[in-house]
Design a protein around this motif. Structure first.
Motif, PDB file in Angstrom:
ATOM      1  N   ALA A 188      -8.711 -57.703 -34.938  1.00  0.00           N
ATOM      2  CA  ALA A 188     -10.034 -57.607 -35.550  1.00  0.00           C
ATOM      3  C   ALA A 188      -9.925 -57.813 -37.057  1.00  0.00           C
ATOM      4  N   ALA A 189     -10.997 -58.353 -37.622  1.00  0.00           N
ATOM      5  CA  ALA A 189     -10.994 -58.673 -39.054  1.00  0.00           C
ATOM      6  C   ALA A 189     -11.565 -57.558 -39.907  1.00  0.00           C
ATOM      7  N   GLY A 190     -12.528 -56.804 -39.371  1.00  0.00           N
ATOM      8  CA  GLY A 190     -13.216 -55.828 -40.207  1.00  0.00           C
ATOM      9  C   GLY A 190     -13.722 -54.647 -39.412  1.00  0.00           C
ATOM     10  N   TRP A 191     -14.486 -53.800 -40.096  1.00  0.00           N
ATOM     11  CA  TRP A 191     -14.912 -52.522 -39.519  1.00  0.00           C
ATOM     12  C   TRP A 191     -16.337 -52.226 -39.963  1.00  0.00           C
ATOM     13  N   ILE A 192     -17.274 -52.171 -39.007  1.00  0.00           N
ATOM     14  CA  ILE A 192     -18.602 -51.616 -39.277  1.00  0.00           C
ATOM     15  C   ILE A 192     -18.486 -50.129 -38.998  1.00  0.00           C
ATOM     16  N   ALA A 193     -18.426 -49.339 -40.043  1.00  0.00           N
ATOM     17  CA  ALA A 193     -17.943 -47.964 -39.944  1.00  0.00           C
ATOM     18  C   ALA A 193     -19.065 -46.940 -40.066  1.00  0.00           C
ATOM     19  N   GLY A 194     -18.815 -45.744 -39.496  1.00  0.00           N
ATOM     20  CA  GLY A 194     -19.770 -44.656 -39.529  1.00  0.00           C
ATOM     21  C   GLY A 194     -19.385 -43.523 -40.461  1.00  0.00           C
ATOM     22  N   LEU A 195     -18.177 -42.949 -40.262  1.00  0.00           N
ATOM     23  CA  LEU A 195     -17.745 -41.820 -41.093  1.00  0.00           C
ATOM     24  C   LEU A 195     -17.530 -42.211 -42.544  1.00  0.00           C
ATOM     25  N   VAL A 196     -17.499 -43.501 -42.810  1.00  0.00           N
ATOM     26  CA  VAL A 196     -17.421 -43.975 -44.188  1.00  0.00           C
ATOM     27  C   VAL A 196     -18.572 -43.435 -45.026  1.00  0.00           C
ATOM     28  N   ASN A 197     -19.698 -43.104 -44.392  1.00  0.00           N
ATOM     29  CA  ASN A 197     -20.827 -42.549 -45.126  1.00  0.00           C
ATOM     30  C   ASN A 197     -20.472 -41.266 -45.860  1.00  0.00           C
ATOM     31  N   ALA A 198     -19.492 -40.531 -45.349  1.00  0.00           N
ATOM     32  CA  ALA A 198     -19.045 -39.298 -45.985  1.00  0.00           C
ATOM     33  C   ALA A 198     -17.657 -39.425 -46.601  1.00  0.00           C
ATOM     34  N   PHE A 199     -16.845 -40.336 -46.063  1.00  0.00           N
ATOM     35  CA  PHE A 199     -15.444 -40.458 -46.478  1.00  0.00           C
ATOM     36  C   PHE A 199     -15.092 -41.922 -46.779  1.00  0.00           C
ATOM     37  N   PRO A 200     -15.684 -42.503 -47.818  1.00  0.00           N
ATOM     38  CA  PRO A 200     -15.415 -43.925 -48.075  1.00  0.00           C
ATOM     39  C   PRO A 200     -13.992 -44.222 -48.524  1.00  0.00           C
ATOM     40  N   ARG A 201     -13.418 -43.394 -49.374  1.00  0.00           N
ATOM     41  CA  ARG A 201     -12.060 -43.670 -49.873  1.00  0.00           C
ATOM     42  C   ARG A 201     -11.055 -43.609 -48.735  1.00  0.00           C
ATOM     43  N   GLU A 202     -11.189 -42.612 -47.875  1.00  0.00           N
ATOM     44  CA  GLU A 202     -10.268 -42.487 -46.750  1.00  0.00           C
ATOM     45  C   GLU A 202     -10.452 -43.634 -45.747  1.00  0.00           C
ATOM     46  N   SER A 203     -11.691 -44.036 -45.528  1.00  0.00           N
ATOM     47  CA  SER A 203     -11.955 -45.134 -44.590  1.00  0.00           C
ATOM     48  C   SER A 203     -11.320 -46.428 -45.082  1.00  0.00           C
ATOM     49  N   ILE A 204     -11.501 -46.725 -46.345  1.00  0.00           N
ATOM     50  CA  ILE A 204     -10.944 -47.957 -46.909  1.00  0.00           C
ATOM     51  C   ILE A 204      -9.423 -47.900 -46.920  1.00  0.00           C
ATOM     52  N   ALA A 205      -8.865 -46.733 -47.238  1.00  0.00           N
ATOM     53  CA  ALA A 205      -7.410 -46.591 -47.228  1.00  0.00           C
ATOM     54  C   ALA A 205      -6.846 -46.788 -45.829  1.00  0.00           C
ATOM     55  N   LEU A 206      -7.525 -46.230 -44.830  1.00  0.00           N
ATOM     56  CA  LEU A 206      -7.067 -46.376 -43.447  1.00  0.00           C
ATOM     57  C   LEU A 206      -7.112 -47.844 -43.031  1.00  0.00           C
ATOM     58  N   PHE A 207      -8.193 -48.518 -43.368  1.00  0.00           N
ATOM     59  CA  PHE A 207      -8.317 -49.932 -43.031  1.00  0.00           C
ATOM     60  C   PHE A 207      -7.220 -50.751 -43.707  1.00  0.00           C
TER      61      PHE A 207
END
Length: 307
Positions: A203-222
């Motif tokens: 997969a190329a990307g992520w349409i994410a949900g928890l990013v609404n509260a945790f953007p730094r962690e979401s981007i780091a995980l990706f």
């Protein structure tokens, strides 16, 4: 503006005032916060945005707010869903006229039937606009399953279909679509708790949900997942971050995902837990369990040092 699908793109929540009118001022602030964190676009008016409870006028106002807040920085890709095909066409054209950069097209909210009718619905919407289209496949929610061969058929017939948000919860769909279409479509994971597996599958990307509260962690995980797939990342660091995040990410996969994600936003100080009926805020043991999971995550929040 060209859309870069190879990153984290939030399905952004809709914030409500105490009287359940839309809090447009906070919505704009939230858009800027997510863009500042490094998100590559925003998807307003999706399932997480409680689109089914919004009037068409409210949807357009939210789209215009997002465009005004960050539309010159990141693309705005609103969800296009309705009870009728005619209304979906109207909304798609209105979003294009407002200046949106792409559209996320959903099947109808209620009526779900066979491939012939579902194909006809999304085709009419795709033909109504010149914008790039992200098709949203979420059979658990919408009872419509766009199978890989059907997605391939749509891609072959519609050049503006450029990406698929795959939320079937079956990571094998990523490899199946790739086998049929190669790099013709960008594939984005739409289920938070399979993002690492989805990236490993291609997969190329992520349409994410928890990013609404945790953007730094979401981007780091990706970013870590992409690095590991490329053979350059730290597996132990990825495993540790994913293990910390998974109890939160699983909140995106249950019927009350909107309530849970909004509660997480409230607990990190970026929003409130209000939802529109028929949804109700969490209460009792359900609320306490969610509080416990989020509190634990906040108390053990990892330090981030991602190259």
């Amino acid at each position: 503006m060209t859309i870069n699908w190879s990153g984290v793109i939030p399905a952004i929540t809709t914030s409500f005032n105490q009287d359940y009118s839309i809090d447009f001022a906070f919505f704009g602030e939230h858009c800027r916060w997510l863009a500042d964190a490094g998100c590559l676009g925003l998807v307003p008016c999706g399932s997480l945005g409680e689109s089914a409870t919004l009037s068409t006028e409210e949807k357009i106002a939210l789209i215009e707010t997002a465009l005004h807040a960050v539309g010159e920085r990141v693309p705005i890709i609103p969800g296009i869903a309705s009870l009728s095909t005619a209304e979906a066409v109207w909304l798609a054209q209105a979003a294009e006229s407002a200046g949106c950069h792409g559209l996320m097209v959903l099947p109808p909210y209620v009526y779900s039937t066979d491939w012939r009718e579902m194909k006809a619905h999304v085709e009419v919407v795709m033909r109504a606009t010149n914008l790039p289209i992200l098709l949203y496949n979420n059979p658990p929610a919408y009872k419509t399953d766009f199978l890989p061969e059907q997605i391939a058929e749509l891609a072959q017939e519609h050049t503006n279909l450029v990406a698929i948000k795959e939320s079937s919860s079956d990571v094998r769909r990523v490899t199946a679509i790739r086998a049929l279409l190669g790099e013709r479509l960008e594939i984005l994971v739409g289920v938070d708790d399979e993002i690492v597996e989805g990236i490993q599958a291609g997969a190329a990307g992520w349409i994410a949900g928890l990013v609404n509260a945790f953007p730094r962690e979401s981007i780091a995980l990706f970013q870590l997942a992409k690095q590991v797939r490329a053979g350059q990342g730290d597996h132990a660091q990825l495993d540790a971050l994913y293990s910390w995040f998974l109890p939160l990410l699983r909140m995106d996969t249950v019927p009350k995902f909107v309530q849970l994600i909004k509660l997480a936003q409230q607990m990190v100080g970026m929003g409130n837990a209000r939802v529109r009926a028929p949804r109700l805020e969490l209460h009792g043991a359900e609320l306490e369990n969610a509080h416990e999971i989020i509190r634990y995550a906040l108390e053990h929040r990892p330090g981030l040092d991602i190259a």
